[in-house]
Design an enzyme around this catalytic site. Structure first.
Site: not given
Ligand code: M6R
Length: 598
Positions: A2, A27, A70, A96-97, A475, A479, A482, A498, A593
């Site tokens: 948000c 956000r 969000w 937001n919250g 990672e 990527k 997502e 395994h 984000k």
């Molecule tokens: O702002 P942060 O680094 O704490 O965020 C952590 C995760 O939410 C963030 O890295 C998320 O996994 C990314 N969208 C991945 O690309």
């Protein structure tokens, strides 16, 4: 998670709010809306993106608030979109919250008519009830927030009241001081085109933002919050001709990596020094560093752990922030907790850091966001200096986090006299050469694009690597999944046999990282295993390593940092697979984000 914005000044509010919301869409993007106030209140909101809101032409109101959502409580519908209003339609609230006790609070409001399923709407009705007691909106909001259990960044406007009232607890809120008016926002990105002067509200603050000035109260007293100058320029948060923020941010990595080491590595001595304020006696005493983070930042910690343990005698552990407990028998005098968070606002990471602090453990926050809660609450803030990252998929900040953890590892090892001078010198040289190596990978983008298009139809993708390449495998998979919505999984290469090997077919491309320092010869055996099950293999190698994989990409020799360079191939691969499928790359479904709820 948000985004909220507010403006009060001498210019029309609507374009400022809309522009600000578009910059905050990373956000959350389930719905959007604005409320404009003068002697009356007008609200425009709907499910979808900011650009979808049906707005009037030429609105002249100079005061308003906006929100991009969000969803937590209630589906992404028009009715659940913010701003939310009271029964009289004269008070509007963006939030937001999470209002944890909203059910109880609703029960205390007999006769009020609710029109949404959100937790937020109750706030508007509570303010309505308070305004029967006092005509002062700031006093009414102060009374209401005292009754809220949970987290909030709130922006409130009311018809006939010439200011915005803002309040914060556990969700970020920034005040911006502009020439033609003042702002509130969830973060600084929407403010950069208007001002670089900002204050960060603290938990418990209630602020009255008027055109003529800003007053802030906490616990009944007026308080001053320092005004900071933001160094980021407005263009840093624009797309700059790229199709997507993600691609722009992938390409910004050489510069971001240079910034991450700027002033931290002596180019002649080849020594790193972060000038930590934590006492040397403490650094000499610690026997454990606990790294906590989520998502991509967690993967950076897995890389950082290996660097710490390679360079010093300190044990390093990594935990998902959401799972963190201090652990029994930890001595605060011998333990350091490092929280890594791009946004500096991730609720899980904040909770973990607070848990550590409560037991007396010292904390370092590694973050990209100046003034963020992580930066303010930790004993020491280490900024990764990557510049704004808008794409929901974290890219440039991963490398900058690893580099910052690398310089932290070097600094601690040096302080403790545990650093092998040859190893330390080589890593410093590698850090200096890293931006150039990443640029060499970027120069192969068009080849990666061809490969991505060729394999984009795979039913699932597996990423494997050992040692320092193992977090990069995780990672790479994160990527891809997502932003492409394809099934992708990363494993330490040895784990494949395994269990996950059962999923491997001729339709599941396997991406293998075979760089130096990642036990490539052993991973080659795993490559053979998947090839004999028919899987196509895309390999990232170094040192001219031969192999019989289907596609090979090469990274320059860079010691401990080779897997980090390999990661740039994986970022480009994910981007091009997602692009070829027409996915919403900067705003993948269901994600946001900055994840400010637990
Ligand atoms: O702002 P942060 O680094 O704490 O965020 C952590 C995760 O939410 C963030 O890295 C998320 O996994 C990314 N969208 C991945 O690309």
């Amino acid at each position: 998670m948000c985004g909220i914005i507010g403006y009060v000044g001498e210019s029309p509010a609507q374009p400022r709010l809309v522009d600000g919301l578009q910059k905050l869409e990373y956000r959350g993007y389930d719905s959007a809306g604005i409320a404009l106030a003068d002697e009356a209140l007008s609200v425009f909101k709907q499910a979808g993106l900011v650009g979808d809101i049906d707005l009037p032409a030429g609105a002249t109101q100079t005061r308003g608030i906006g929100h991009t959502r969000w969803s937590t409580h209630g589906k992404p519908t028009d009715a659940n979109a913010h701003p939310h209003t009271d029964c009289t339609g004269t008070v509007a609230v963006v939030h937001n919250g999470i209002v944890g006790n909203y059910d109880d609070l609703r029960r205390d409001l007999p006769g009020h008519e609710f029109t949404s399923e959100t937790d937020t709407e109750v706030v508007a009705h509570l303010i309505e009830a308070e305004l029967e007691r006092t005509p002062d909106l700031r006093e009414a909001v102060t009374a209401v927030v005292e009754r809220i259990d949970g987290s909030y960044a709130l922006g409130v406007v009311a018809a006939g009241y010439d200011a915005i009232v803002a309040a914060r607890r556990s969700s970020p809120l920034v005040v911006g001081y502009g020439d033609d008016g003042n702002f509130i926002a969830s973060d600084v990105t929407p403010l950069l085109s208007h001002t670089r002067s900002v204050s960060y509200l603290e938990d418990g603050d209630v602020a009255r933002i008027a055109h003529g000035g800003v007053e802030i109260w906490n616990d009944g007293q007026t308080v001053d919050r320092p005004i900071h100058t933001i160094e980021w320029d407005a263009t840093a948060a624009e797309k700059g001709g790229y199709d997507h923020y993600m691609l722009k941010e992938i390409y910004e990595q050489p510069q971001a990596l240079r910034q991450a080491i700027a002033g931290r590595i002596d180019p002649v001595e080849k020594r790193a020094d972060l000038n930590l304020s934590l006492p040397e006696t403490f650094l000499n005493r610690i026997d454990e560093i606990q790294l906590v983070a989520c998502g991509t930042s967690y993967h950076a910690c897995l890389y950082g752990k290996q660097l710490i343990e390679t360079l010093s005698d300190v044990r390093a552990t990594v935990e998902f922030a959401s799972e963190y407990t201090v652990g029994s028998g930890r001595n605060p005098e011998r333990t350091l907790v490092v929280g890594v968070s791009q946004s500096g606002e991730t609720a899980d990471t904040l909770r973990a850091l607070r848990t550590a602090r409560r037991t007396g453990i010292r904390t370092i926050g590694v973050t990209n966001t100046v003034g963020s809660t992580v930066a303010r609450e930790c004993d020491e803030a280490l900024y990764i200096q990557a510049g704004p990252e808008i794409g929901v998929a974290a890219t440039k900040t991963f490398g900058s986090q690893v580099v910052t953890l690398g310089t932290l590892a070097l600094t601690i090892a040096d302080t403790r006299n545990e650093l092998n001078p040859t190893v330390g010198r080589e890593l410093c040289e590698n850090l200096q050469d890293l931006p150039g190596a990443v640029q060499q990978v970027l120069d192969h983008d068009s080849t990666v694009e061809e490969v991505a298009r060729e394999y984009a139809d795979g039913t699932a993708f597996f990423f494997i690597g050992r040692r320092l390449a193992s977090p990069v495998a995780l990672e790479g998979a994160l990527k891809l999944k997502e932003i492409s919505y394809d099934h992708a999984e990363g494993f330490p290469a040895g784990e494949l046999k395994h269990g996950p090997l059962a999923l491997v077919t001729d339709d599941t491309p396997v991406i293998a990282i075979l760089t130096d320092g990642a036990r490539p010869d052993e991973t080659k055996n795993n490559v053979k295993e998947v090839q004999s099950r028919g899987a196509p293999v895309i390999a990232v190698t170094s040192g001219g390593r031969e192999g019989d994989h289907d596609i090979g990409f090469e990274v320059p020799d860079l010691g401990l940092l080779e897997p980090l360079v390999a990661n740039v191939y994986l970022q480009l691969f994910a981007y091009h697979v997602a692009h070829s499928k027409g996915r919403s790359i900067d705003r993948p479904r269901n994600l946001a984000k900055s994840v400010t709820v637990e």
